[in-house]
Design a protein around this motif. Structure first.
Motif, PDB file in Angstrom:
ATOM      1  N   GLN A 148      -2.031  -4.869  -5.013  1.00 31.55           N
ATOM      2  CA  GLN A 148      -2.910  -4.233  -4.025  1.00 31.55           C
ATOM      3  C   GLN A 148      -4.358  -4.676  -4.243  1.00 31.55           C
ATOM      4  OE1 GLN A 148      -3.223   0.050  -4.528  1.00 31.55           O
ATOM      5  NE2 GLN A 148      -2.840   0.323  -2.319  1.00 31.55           N
TER       6      GLN A 148
ATOM      7  N   LYS B 218       1.518   4.162  -3.101  1.00 29.81           N
ATOM      8  CA  LYS B 218       1.423   5.611  -2.852  1.00 29.81           C
ATOM      9  C   LYS B 218       2.692   6.300  -3.336  1.00 29.81           C
ATOM     10  CE  LYS B 218       2.552   7.111   1.145  1.00 29.81           C
ATOM     11  NZ  LYS B 218       3.781   7.901   0.980  1.00 29.81           N
TER      12      LYS B 218
ATOM     13  N   GLN C 268      -0.250  -2.020  -8.276  1.00 30.30           N
ATOM     14  CA  GLN C 268      -1.683  -1.764  -8.095  1.00 30.30           C
ATOM     15  C   GLN C 268      -2.461  -3.068  -8.230  1.00 30.30           C
ATOM     16  OE1 GLN C 268      -2.066   1.384 -11.043  1.00 30.30           O
ATOM     17  NE2 GLN C 268      -2.537   2.858  -9.431  1.00 30.30           N
TER      18      GLN C 268
ATOM     19  N   GLY D  68      -2.263  -5.633  -0.150  1.00 30.01           N
ATOM     20  CA  GLY D  68      -1.782  -4.302   0.204  1.00 30.01           C
ATOM     21  C   GLY D  68      -1.051  -4.218   1.525  1.00 30.01           C
ATOM     22  N   LEU D  69      -1.411  -5.075   2.457  1.00 30.24           N
ATOM     23  CA  LEU D  69      -0.750  -5.054   3.772  1.00 30.24           C
ATOM     24  C   LEU D  69       0.377  -6.080   3.871  1.00 30.24           C
ATOM     25  CD1 LEU D  69      -3.831  -4.506   6.112  1.00 30.24           C
ATOM     26  CD2 LEU D  69      -2.189  -2.819   5.253  1.00 30.24           C
TER      27      LEU D  69
ATOM     28  N   ASP E  63       0.827  -1.214   0.000  1.00 33.82           N
ATOM     29  CA  ASP E  63       0.000   0.000   0.000  1.00 33.82           C
ATOM     30  C   ASP E  63       0.862   1.266   0.000  1.00 33.82           C
ATOM     31  OD1 ASP E  63      -2.438  -1.336  -0.040  1.00 33.82           O
ATOM     32  OD2 ASP E  63      -2.789  -1.133   2.116  1.00 33.82           O
ATOM     33  N   HIS E  64       1.904   1.276   0.804  1.00 29.76           N
ATOM     34  CA  HIS E  64       2.775   2.450   0.885  1.00 29.76           C
ATOM     35  C   HIS E  64       3.595   2.613  -0.399  1.00 29.76           C
ATOM     36  CE1 HIS E  64       2.702   2.268   5.577  1.00 29.76           C
ATOM     37  NE2 HIS E  64       1.524   2.528   5.049  1.00 29.76           N
TER      38      HIS E  64
END
Length: 83
Positions: A60, A30, A57, A65-66, A26-27
């Motif tokens: 994710q 971003k 993406q 994502g984690l 996730d990070h």
């Protein structure tokens, strides 16, 4: 690639199916978005950056994502299994 720091750090985790985060997907997504925006602002076209962003993406969107960034392997494996 031979001598790749990423492979040195993550190959054993991938082999052991350890996808716990050192750095969250996730990070990373971003951060890749920030990179893409800055490249666009500067007029740079970096196709590899766009590909990496799309792949992460997808990672994710697959619910990873984690997980750590090495979870990209799971996305690539899933893509291979879809063929």
């Amino acid at each position: 690639a031979a001598g790749s720091k990423s492979l040195e750090l993550y190959a054993s985790r991938i082999i052991d199916e350890d996808f716990e985060p050192g750095f969250f997907v996730d990070h990373f997504v971003k951060d890749l978005g920030i990179c893409v925006s800055e490249c666009e602002r500067m007029g740079l076209d970096l196709p590899g950056l766009h590909l990496a962003k799309k792949l992460y993406q997808s990672t994710q969107a697959s619910g990873y994502g984690l997980k750590g960034t090495q979870a990209l392997y799971l996305t690539l494996k899933d893509m291979q299994n879809e063929k």
